[in-house]
Design a protein around this motif. Structure first.
Motif, PDB file in Angstrom:
ATOM      1  N   UNK A  48      50.353  41.409  37.845  1.00  0.00           N
ATOM      2  CA  UNK A  48      49.937  40.008  37.882  1.00  0.00           C
ATOM      3  C   UNK A  48      48.457  39.921  37.539  1.00  0.00           C
ATOM      4  N   UNK A  49      48.066  38.854  36.846  1.00  0.00           N
ATOM      5  CA  UNK A  49      46.654  38.609  36.577  1.00  0.00           C
ATOM      6  C   UNK A  49      46.405  37.115  36.595  1.00  0.00           C
ATOM      7  N   UNK A  50      45.374  36.698  37.341  1.00  0.00           N
ATOM      8  CA  UNK A  50      45.007  35.284  37.365  1.00  0.00           C
ATOM      9  C   UNK A  50      43.721  35.078  36.572  1.00  0.00           C
ATOM     10  N   UNK A  51      43.137  33.903  36.701  1.00  0.00           N
ATOM     11  CA  UNK A  51      41.939  33.570  35.932  1.00  0.00           C
ATOM     12  C   UNK A  51      40.757  34.476  36.253  1.00  0.00           C
ATOM     13  N   UNK A  52      40.751  35.100  37.414  1.00  0.00           N
ATOM     14  CA  UNK A  52      39.677  36.046  37.747  1.00  0.00           C
ATOM     15  C   UNK A  52      39.643  37.176  36.724  1.00  0.00           C
ATOM     16  N   UNK A  53      40.802  37.720  36.419  1.00  0.00           N
ATOM     17  CA  UNK A  53      40.883  38.800  35.446  1.00  0.00           C
ATOM     18  C   UNK A  53      40.517  38.342  34.050  1.00  0.00           C
ATOM     19  N   UNK A  54      40.987  37.167  33.674  1.00  0.00           N
ATOM     20  CA  UNK A  54      40.666  36.614  32.356  1.00  0.00           C
ATOM     21  C   UNK A  54      39.150  36.517  32.193  1.00  0.00           C
ATOM     22  N   UNK A  55      38.494  35.926  33.180  1.00  0.00           N
ATOM     23  CA  UNK A  55      37.042  35.745  33.118  1.00  0.00           C
ATOM     24  C   UNK A  55      36.292  37.072  33.089  1.00  0.00           C
ATOM     25  N   UNK A  56      36.755  38.042  33.840  1.00  0.00           N
ATOM     26  CA  UNK A  56      36.112  39.357  33.852  1.00  0.00           C
ATOM     27  C   UNK A  56      36.245  40.029  32.495  1.00  0.00           C
ATOM     28  N   UNK A  57      37.430  39.954  31.891  1.00  0.00           N
ATOM     29  CA  UNK A  57      37.617  40.577  30.584  1.00  0.00           C
ATOM     30  C   UNK A  57      36.787  39.888  29.501  1.00  0.00           C
ATOM     31  N   UNK A  58      36.645  38.583  29.558  1.00  0.00           N
ATOM     32  CA  UNK A  58      35.806  37.883  28.587  1.00  0.00           C
ATOM     33  C   UNK A  58      34.351  38.310  28.743  1.00  0.00           C
ATOM     34  N   UNK A  59      33.862  38.364  29.978  1.00  0.00           N
ATOM     35  CA  UNK A  59      32.475  38.770  30.225  1.00  0.00           C
ATOM     36  C   UNK A  59      32.248  40.221  29.800  1.00  0.00           C
ATOM     37  N   UNK A  60      33.211  41.097  30.100  1.00  0.00           N
ATOM     38  CA  UNK A  60      33.073  42.505  29.718  1.00  0.00           C
ATOM     39  C   UNK A  60      33.089  42.660  28.204  1.00  0.00           C
ATOM     40  N   UNK A  61      33.962  41.911  27.535  1.00  0.00           N
ATOM     41  CA  UNK A  61      34.025  41.958  26.078  1.00  0.00           C
ATOM     42  C   UNK A  61      32.664  41.592  25.479  1.00  0.00           C
ATOM     43  N   UNK A  62      32.080  40.524  25.961  1.00  0.00           N
ATOM     44  CA  UNK A  62      30.772  40.086  25.448  1.00  0.00           C
ATOM     45  C   UNK A  62      29.688  41.116  25.723  1.00  0.00           C
ATOM     46  N   UNK A  63      29.640  41.617  26.953  1.00  0.00           N
ATOM     47  CA  UNK A  63      28.602  42.579  27.323  1.00  0.00           C
ATOM     48  C   UNK A  63      28.742  43.885  26.541  1.00  0.00           C
ATOM     49  N   UNK A  64      29.956  44.359  26.394  1.00  0.00           N
ATOM     50  CA  UNK A  64      30.165  45.604  25.657  1.00  0.00           C
ATOM     51  C   UNK A  64      29.859  45.426  24.175  1.00  0.00           C
ATOM     52  N   UNK A  65      30.221  44.281  23.616  1.00  0.00           N
ATOM     53  CA  UNK A  65      29.898  44.007  22.212  1.00  0.00           C
ATOM     54  C   UNK A  65      28.390  43.983  21.996  1.00  0.00           C
TER      55      UNK A  65
END
Length: 105
Positions: A48-65
């Motif tokens: 299961x994944x809620x909006x917490x996971x979505x937001x974390x993955x978006x932030x991580x994607x940006x930071x890693x990029x």
């Protein structure tokens, strides 16, 4: 669990990604480790994944990029993939069908 393979940080997840587990996931994906800005998240055991996971993955994607790396999500389960598709995360973050595909070029 976090391991490294060929200069790629691999974060293996299991269970639910929600507000209870968000801090642990955020820490595992922290892009401050500039020696390893390429991260694969093995999601094969995430139920299961809620909006917490979505937001974390978006932030991580940006930071890693920004650090010159990338984020890839590997082997998401059907339920999790459906959630990612509904919100468009799969169009923003690289999603691969298997861990081996995510670790390849």
């Amino acid at each position: 669990m976090v391991t490294a393979t060929d200069g790629i940080r691999v974060v293996a997840l299991a269970g639910e990604i929600d507000h209870h587990t968000a801090d642990t996931l955020r820490h595992a994906l922290d892009a401050t480790d500039e020696s390893c800005p390429r991260v694969v998240v093995d999601m094969g055991k995430v139920t299961f994944m809620d909006s917490s996971g979505i937001n974390i993955f978006i932030a991580a994607h940006r930071a890693l990029s920004e650090a010159g790396g990338w984020l890839r999500l590997a082997a998401p389960t059907e339920n999790v993939m459906r959630t990612m598709s509904i919100v468009g995360l799969d169009g923003f973050v690289d999603c691969r069908a298997s861990l081996s595909q995510a670790l390849g070029d």
